[in-house]
Design an enzyme around this catalytic site. Structure first.
Site, mmCIF file in Angstrom:
data_model
loop_
_atom_site.group_PDB
_atom_site.id
_atom_site.type_symbol
_atom_site.label_atom_id
_atom_site.label_comp_id
_atom_site.label_asym_id
_atom_site.label_seq_id
_atom_site.Cartn_x
_atom_site.Cartn_y
_atom_site.Cartn_z
ATOM 1 N N GLU A 164 19.106 79.025 13.471
ATOM 2 C CA GLU A 164 18.508 79.008 14.208
ATOM 3 C C GLU A 164 18.938 79.788 15.732
ATOM 4 O OE1 GLU A 164 17.128 75.861 17.156
ATOM 5 O OE2 GLU A 164 15.545 75.402 15.194
ATOM 6 N N GLU A 356 11.659 73.763 9.782
ATOM 7 C CA GLU A 356 11.911 73.135 10.453
ATOM 8 C C GLU A 356 10.522 72.784 11.109
ATOM 9 O OE1 GLU A 356 15.031 72.220 13.011
ATOM 10 O OE2 GLU A 356 16.467 72.853 11.890
HETATM 11 C C1 FCB Z 1 16.121 71.981 15.176
HETATM 12 C C2 FCB Z 1 17.920 72.321 14.963
HETATM 13 C C3 FCB Z 1 17.389 70.313 14.055
HETATM 14 C C4 FCB Z 1 17.311 69.975 14.862
HETATM 15 C C5 FCB Z 1 15.938 69.184 15.561
HETATM 16 C C6 FCB Z 1 15.455 68.883 15.831
HETATM 17 O O1 FCB Z 1 16.429 73.057 16.803
HETATM 18 O O2 FCB Z 1 17.567 73.069 14.025
HETATM 19 O O3 FCB Z 1 18.750 70.597 13.789
HETATM 20 O O4 FCB Z 1 18.109 69.331 16.213
HETATM 21 O O5 FCB Z 1 15.592 71.056 16.432
#
Ligand code: FCB
Length: 451
Positions: A164, A356
């Site tokens: 990210e 994610e």
């Molecule tokens: C993302 C992050 C991860 C976690 C999630 C909820 O932005 O990459 O580390 O905090 O959110």
């Protein structure tokens, strides 16, 4: 019933700082997140990563739980200052040993490791030397990559460079809300961004030199995109433009990060918007930045809905009244997992990994000793349903990583947000599989055929 296809990979994700603890073990160096945690008011309740889930000591137990859940793949990150305490120079053999043991234990449990090299715990000593603003920063990252791949590259074939960039750069270097807590003006922000992109490119070069085509290399960007308000060609086109346009100074547009990496150039509209703020750089930098990658990792939690305007533009819709929200107050927008992978695949033509996806809920251990989290099950079910639609319609979907394997340190929210399939009692360290863990086990077992 159709499933996700025979080569599809299911997994869970975590990040070093959020779970490992053991903050000073074997001379581990500090990161900018340790610094952030000691600044009053930056992290809820003054929480920190000193112990976290104590995964550093409990990794065998955690892998045992993954085994119980039948998880085939695990995305974790390596802590740069654990491996090289001051960021460059002296390597910590003891730090590297930990990842060695972790990888062996995973492989022994039949779980494929997916390694992220940088999930935000930037070495404190390098921050003092200017962090991502330092012209050497991309070389520091390349050297660190070399150290890690030399040690575990014989067993690890799946790699991600940064996690990210929008967040560690934007929220960390412009908003000051995440580490290192800077509020840079655009010229310095864009320089830090350029150096971080260059670091990605150099890191891919190192990985490729060492592992060749046997490795699958990518990175994970914030993939929250846009959803068309209705499924008409005009509304879909509006959502697509909204997803990639850079129409004002902002650190969010995904094209600002993906265009240089995939196409080897910054988007034209963004260059116009930032104009004089852009750093001077060697045009060859873009060649380094745009190394061939094997997939794009998307971290997707929610999307904005947009509508077309009469003049051919788009406008963000107001949130509908009563829109469901997670515990973190994030809107529940399952279609995000259809539109975003689709738009990204169409534009960049690279396989997609959901690196994610998940939600935080009001979880606690019930009187029956279990953790009932029906809203997480419903959330994951709806999102996966949309991801499957993308997959069935021809988007090259390779994998899905749920965030997160276990409750952990949620950055500036401290331990207040629980994203795990495994509940962690932060007083005792006790782990409990939530209902969603058993549900996910069944989804994996039938490859999503019932989704
Ligand atoms: C993302 C992050 C991860 C976690 C999630 C909820 O932005 O990459 O580390 O905090 O959110």
């Amino acid at each position: 019933m159709k499933d996700f296809g025979k080569d599809f990979v299911w997994g869970c994700a975590t990040a070093a700082f959020q779970i490992e603890g053991a903050a000073h073990e074997n001379g581990k160096g500090a990161s900018v997140w340790d610094m952030m945690c000691r600044i009053p008011g930056k992290v809820k309740n003054g929480d920190n990563g000193e112990v976290a889930c104590d995964h550093f000591h409990r990794y065998k137990e955690d892998i045992g739980m993954m085994k119980e859940m039948g998880i085939p793949a695990y995305r974790f990150s390596v802590s740069w200052p654990r491996v090289i305490p001051t960021g460059v120079g002296q390597v910590s053999e003891a730090g590297l040993d930990f990842y060695d043991r972790l990888v062996d234990e995973l492989i022994g449990a039949n779980i494929t490791p997916y390694v992220t090299l940088f999930h935000w715990d930037f070495p404190y000593d390098l921050f003092i030397r200017g962090g991502w603003l330092n012209p050497d920063s991309s070389k520091w990252f390349a050297d660190y990559t070399q150290v890690v791949v030399d040690r575990i590259g014989d067993r690890v074939k799946h790699w991600m460079t940064h996690n990210e960039p929008q967040c560690f750069l934007g929220i960390g270097h412009r908003m000051g809300k995440h580490a290192p807590g800077l509020e840079l003006d655009w010229p310095e922000f864009l320089l830090a961004t350029h150096n971080a992109l260059l670091a990605h490119g150099r890191s891919v070069q190192v990985l490729r030199n060492k592992l060749g085509k046997s490795a699958e290399i990518g990175w994970a960007v914030v993939g929250n995109g846009t959803i068309p308000s209705v499924e008409t060609p005009v509304a879909i086109e509006a959502a697509r433009s909204a997803m990639f346009e850079v129409k004002e100074k902002s650190f969010w547009p995904i094209s600002w990060y993906l265009d240089p990496v995939v196409f080897g150039k910054y988007p034209e509209d963004g260059l116009k918007v930032f104009e004089k703020d852009m750093p001077n750089f060697d045009p060859d930098d873009l060649k380094i930045i745009s190394q061939d990658i094997d997939y794009i990792g998307l971290n997707i939690y929610n999307s904005d809905t947009v509508s077309p305007t009469e003049d051919g533009g788009w406008v963000k819709d107001k949130p509908i009244v009563g829109l469901p929200l997670t515990k973190f107050n994030c809107p529940v927008t399952p279609e995000a997992l259809y539109w975003s992978p689709k738009f990204i695949y169409e534009r960049y033509n690279k396989p997609i990994i959901i690196s994610e996806n998940g939600c935080s809920c009001h979880d606690w251990v019930s009187m029956d000793g279990k953790v009932h989290d029906p809203s997480r099950i419903d959330f994951l079910h709806r999102y996966l349903n949309n991801y499957k639609r993308a997959s069935l319609e021809g988007v090259d979907t390779k994998a899905y990583f749920q965030w997160s394997l276990m409750d952990n340190f949620e950055w500036s929210e401290g331990y207040c947000e629980r994203f795990g399939l495994i509940h962690v009692d932060f007083q005792t360290g006790k782990r409990t599989l939530k209902d969603s863990a058993y549900w996910y086990r069944d989804v994996i077992a039938n490859n999503g055929a019932d989704i």
